[in-house]
Design an enzyme around this catalytic site. Structure first.
Site, PDB file in Angstrom:
ATOM      1  N   HIS A 122       0.861  -1.188   0.000  1.00 16.96           N
ATOM      2  CA  HIS A 122       0.000   0.000   0.000  1.00 16.96           C
ATOM      3  C   HIS A 122       0.896   1.237   0.000  1.00 16.96           C
ATOM      4  O   HIS A 122       1.270   1.750   1.056  1.00 16.96           O
ATOM      5  CB  HIS A 122      -0.924  -0.023   1.234  1.00 16.96           C
ATOM      6  CG  HIS A 122      -1.946   1.063   1.263  1.00 16.96           C
ATOM      7  ND1 HIS A 122      -3.167   0.924   1.910  1.00 16.96           N
ATOM      8  CD2 HIS A 122      -1.953   2.315   0.739  1.00 16.96           C
ATOM      9  CE1 HIS A 122      -3.865   2.045   1.784  1.00 16.96           C
ATOM     10  NE2 HIS A 122      -3.144   2.919   1.094  1.00 16.96           N
TER      11      HIS A 122
ATOM     12  N   GLU B  55     -11.378   3.339   5.892  1.00 18.71           N
ATOM     13  CA  GLU B  55     -10.344   4.248   6.426  1.00 18.71           C
ATOM     14  C   GLU B  55     -11.118   5.350   7.152  1.00 18.71           C
ATOM     15  O   GLU B  55     -11.151   5.399   8.374  1.00 18.71           O
ATOM     16  CB  GLU B  55      -9.482   4.805   5.290  1.00 18.71           C
ATOM     17  CG  GLU B  55      -8.437   5.830   5.737  1.00 18.71           C
ATOM     18  CD  GLU B  55      -7.708   6.525   4.572  1.00 18.71           C
ATOM     19  OE1 GLU B  55      -8.230   6.540   3.443  1.00 18.71           O
ATOM     20  OE2 GLU B  55      -6.616   7.091   4.812  1.00 18.71           O
TER      21      GLU B  55
ATOM     22  N   ASP C  16       1.696   4.003   2.840  1.00 22.40           N
ATOM     23  CA  ASP C  16       0.659   4.847   2.235  1.00 22.40           C
ATOM     24  C   ASP C  16       1.277   5.987   1.418  1.00 22.40           C
ATOM     25  O   ASP C  16       1.429   5.858   0.203  1.00 22.40           O
ATOM     26  CB  ASP C  16      -0.302   5.382   3.305  1.00 22.40           C
ATOM     27  CG  ASP C  16      -1.704   5.677   2.767  1.00 22.40           C
ATOM     28  OD1 ASP C  16      -1.947   5.415   1.577  1.00 22.40           O
ATOM     29  OD2 ASP C  16      -2.548   6.159   3.541  1.00 22.40           O
TER      30      ASP C  16
END
Ligand code: HPA
Ligand code: ZN
Length: 337
Positions: free
Chosen positions: A17, A200, A278
């Site tokens: 990710h 999220e 991220d």
């Protein structure tokens, strides 16, 4: 460095990710701005870093899309990706599955081909020179329409052999997975695997939708799954991976502090959770930094670290032989330490 910190650094890990545009460090942003004769609204990289204070996902996205404006040429995308890969090597990332957001660039009249050529040239170099394997995931921006996503899917088809999966990112609230049901169906028919950011900022129901309507293989983030016990049980039973990004979750205030993060609880319940960065340049850390922050706040044990590293390989889109080879390497490092 104690033994656990050493293990965190040395154990081979996959990153699953990582938004490549989110690895744009302020120094490179300045270099590219200068090269492309773009004026930035900041005097220097330190000033850029000071501007990275976010109150939620949207306040981050506004700055993140602005930063991506310096990316114009194939060489820019190469330099961006190569910088990330060099940094990933320091963290002993052996395999990475990178997201890219073509619409952020095609909207500014940068050709799809320019973006993908630069990124894939760096990924090829990484395989040859750094021994890092990779897959590429095209993300649709969920604040745009499904029609726009269809246009992007069409642009991607000539490059199908370079793209493993499609995903969904950008502002989650008010943009549920169901909005993209048809385009994901078309993508699957073309042979793409699917993933989606869900849970999220959005509710557990968006995770259900991603699973049921988009038929995703993994959930990106997914930390709000704990709001629905039946969902947690399903994620566990089917071992559907969650690509968790702890520092991101703190920066974007999904959790107030790292002590309150639920990754250790999810791991203890037997879910296939992984640790990822991220948008490392914006959230203050790469994969090892994310592991360290969790280790310090949540008292991750040596077994937790090993499990998280193994999960990252299991959750990847590598084939079984490649997974076995990497799991073997993990065991070698563990046995040595
Ligand atoms: N969530 C949604 N969209 C994003 C993110 C994220 O964490 N990072 C980059 N685009
Ligand atoms: Zn993300």
């Amino acid at each position: 460095m104690n033994n656990i910190e050493k293990l965190i650094k040395e154990i081979p890990k996959a990153e699953l990710h990582c938004h490549i545009e989110g690895t744009l460090e302020p120094e490179l942003m300045f270099q590219l701005a200068q090269r492309n004769k773009i004026k930035l609204p900041f005097a220097n990289p330190e000033e850029v870093r000071r501007a990275y204070e976010f109150s939620n996902l949207q306040t981050f996205l506004d700055i993140y899309y602005q930063g991506a404006n310096v990316l114009r040429t194939e060489q820019d995308f190469y330099d961006l990706t190569w910088s990330y890969l060099l940094r990933a090597k320091e963290d002993n990332i052996c395999h990475t599955e990178i997201f890219f957001d073509p619409q952020t660039h095609t909207e500014r009249d940068v050709a799809f081909e320019t973006v993908i050529d630069g990124i894939t040239r760096a990924l090829t170099d990484a395989k040859n020179k750094l021994n890092i394997s990779s897959n590429l995931i095209l993300c649709f921006l969920r604040h745009l329409s499904e029609e726009e996503a269809f246009k992007t899917l069409k642009q991607a088809l000539p490059f199908k052999d370079k793209i493993t999966a499609v995903g969904l990112d950008s502002g989650e609230k008010g943009n549920p997975p169901e909005k993209f049901k048809n385009v994901f169906e078309a993508a699957r028919a073309e042979g793409f695997l699917t993933v989606a950011h869900a849970g999220e900022e959005g509710p557990a129901d968006y995770i259900w939708q991603a699973l049921d309507l988009l038929e995703v293989r993994r959930i990106d983030h997914g930390v709000r799954c704990t709001e629905d016990e039946a969902l947690v049980n399903l994620l566990k039973e089917k071992q559907i991976p969650l690509t968790v990004c702890p520092l991101s979750n703190i920066k974007l205030r999904v959790f107030k502090t790292m002590h309150e993060h639920n990754i250790k609880k999810l791991l203890e319940r037997g879910l296939c959770v992984t640790i990822n960065s991220d948008d490392a340049a914006y959230f203050g850390g790469y994969v090892v930094d994310n592991f360290m922050a969790c280790y310090q706040a949540l008292n991750l044990t040596r077994d937790d670290i090993i499990q998280l590293a193994k999960n990252s390989i299991q959750a990847s889109f590598l084939d079984d032989a490649q997974k076995s080879a990497y799991l073997q390497k993990i065991n070698e490092v563990v046995e040595k330490g």
